[in-house]
Design a protein around this motif. Sequence first.
Motif, PDB file in Angstrom:
ATOM      1  N   CYS A  89      71.264   0.820  65.220  1.00 15.08           N
ATOM      2  CA  CYS A  89      72.431   0.919  64.287  1.00 15.08           C
ATOM      3  C   CYS A  89      72.427   0.505  63.073  1.00 15.08           C
ATOM      4  O   CYS A  89      72.177  -0.826  62.754  1.00 15.08           O
ATOM      5  CB  CYS A  89      73.601   0.382  65.108  1.00 15.08           C
ATOM      6  N   ILE A  90      72.742   1.361  62.002  1.00 19.54           N
ATOM      7  CA  ILE A  90      72.486   0.900  60.573  1.00 19.54           C
ATOM      8  C   ILE A  90      73.838   1.162  59.835  1.00 19.54           C
ATOM      9  O   ILE A  90      74.405   2.402  59.797  1.00 19.54           O
ATOM     10  CB  ILE A  90      71.412   1.568  59.824  1.00 19.54           C
ATOM     11  N   VAL A  91      74.449   0.190  59.026  1.00 22.25           N
ATOM     12  CA  VAL A  91      75.786   0.516  58.315  1.00 22.25           C
ATOM     13  C   VAL A  91      75.553   0.079  56.929  1.00 22.25           C
ATOM     14  O   VAL A  91      74.957  -1.082  56.667  1.00 22.25           O
ATOM     15  CB  VAL A  91      76.822  -0.232  58.959  1.00 22.25           C
ATOM     16  N   TYR A  92      76.004   1.151  55.934  1.00 20.49           N
ATOM     17  CA  TYR A  92      75.953   0.627  54.736  1.00 20.49           C
ATOM     18  C   TYR A  92      77.389   0.478  54.216  1.00 20.49           C
ATOM     19  O   TYR A  92      78.172   1.506  54.443  1.00 20.49           O
ATOM     20  CB  TYR A  92      75.184   1.740  53.689  1.00 20.49           C
ATOM     21  N   SER A  93      77.695  -0.418  53.180  1.00 25.18           N
ATOM     22  CA  SER A  93      79.021  -0.601  52.686  1.00 25.18           C
ATOM     23  C   SER A  93      78.940  -0.894  51.383  1.00 25.18           C
ATOM     24  O   SER A  93      78.328  -1.921  50.620  1.00 25.18           O
ATOM     25  CB  SER A  93      79.834  -1.782  53.268  1.00 25.18           C
ATOM     26  N   PHE A  94      79.459  -0.189  50.542  1.00 25.33           N
ATOM     27  CA  PHE A  94      79.597  -0.059  49.105  1.00 25.33           C
ATOM     28  C   PHE A  94      80.966  -0.430  48.592  1.00 25.33           C
ATOM     29  O   PHE A  94      81.661   0.305  49.002  1.00 25.33           O
ATOM     30  CB  PHE A  94      78.992   1.054  48.358  1.00 25.33           C
ATOM     31  N   THR A 147      65.499   5.394  57.362  1.00 20.34           N
ATOM     32  CA  THR A 147      65.469   6.804  57.115  1.00 20.34           C
ATOM     33  C   THR A 147      66.840   7.516  57.445  1.00 20.34           C
ATOM     34  O   THR A 147      67.279   8.679  57.444  1.00 20.34           O
ATOM     35  CB  THR A 147      64.385   7.489  58.065  1.00 20.34           C
ATOM     36  N   HIS A 148      67.620   6.645  58.017  1.00 21.58           N
ATOM     37  CA  HIS A 148      69.103   6.792  58.525  1.00 21.58           C
ATOM     38  C   HIS A 148      69.826   5.840  58.393  1.00 21.58           C
ATOM     39  O   HIS A 148      69.649   4.664  58.542  1.00 21.58           O
ATOM     40  CB  HIS A 148      68.943   7.567  59.855  1.00 21.58           C
ATOM     41  N   ILE A 149      71.269   6.268  58.268  1.00 21.16           N
ATOM     42  CA  ILE A 149      72.375   5.428  58.115  1.00 21.16           C
ATOM     43  C   ILE A 149      73.498   5.832  59.291  1.00 21.16           C
ATOM     44  O   ILE A 149      73.751   7.000  59.290  1.00 21.16           O
ATOM     45  CB  ILE A 149      73.184   5.489  56.785  1.00 21.16           C
TER      46      ILE A 149
END
Length: 322
Positions: A132-137, A214-216
């Motif tokens: 599980c990958i989370v990006y937060s900008f 390769t994914h979010i």
Amino acid sequence: MSVISRHPAYSFFVFVVLGLTFYLLGPYQPSAVPYTTGRAWPAHDLPGRLERSEHIYQKLLKDRQGLIKKWGPTVKDIQLFPPNVSPWPAYTVWDFFPAAYNCPHEIQRLGALGDGGKWVCGLSRVEHKPDCIVYSFGINYESSFEAEILANTQECQIWGYDFSVKSFGPQISSTQASRTHFKPYGLAGKDSHGPEDEHKMYTLESLMKLNGHTHIDILKIDIERWEFETLTALLKPYLASGRPLPFGQLQLEVHIWNMNFEEYLAWWEMLEAAGLRPFWTEPNLVYQNYNVGGSTDLAEYSFLNIKGSNAFIKDASSHHHD
């Protein structure tokens, strides 16, 4: 002599009650349920729910064109926030873009109940997901959203970016910190991180390559109007190639400053063409409350990506990352 033979009427009544109870409490699985235009729709399976949601959303697209014709009759004639004149135009820009797609899972607000919280579709789908990958900008030293994701999942790792602060906010505990990664970078439509640049800016794809991703699963963007340039640059190559976007859902704050309706509609339709469907929206009333004139040109949206094979639209046994 048995109870049944002594009291046949009473026994029959008991059997009827028990049968009705088991029916009501048991799994309700009809093969199909009626929907519009006489069509039969799958009731409970995930593909069926997604198909039904898309059918509902396609109706919204027709309704949008009708609203444009009513108040336009062309897109050039539509104002974002029409003045209070007679006849009174009963709309704002947000009425053309409701969150008409139905999330097929639970919806919950993660983070602060004021500014900072976001609405997420199906967090349970990644609760135990090992990659599980989370990006937060856009951190702004307020990380209640990220802290709740960490608290409600076992494996999720969060990458945070914001050149205006030096770390995540204090909401993330010391025990959660091992699953977080912060860099003082900005998100933009092109890379700009030379020695002469005041702030290091990266595209989403560049950051994913740097991190080996390769994914979010969940992508949060709150970057003060840069979302238009950033998402336009991101989406164009995927639209041209037909590839699905590399994230499962998007939590986005939209800042509709210095735009007209025609520009905004074109940008929004690009999101839709790429497979993004809004399942939740709310105006930023905190901003409206403190802004002179009570401006309503900020809104929170949450989108589900219905293309490809992400965790929110495919069951764990079948989804993979395109």
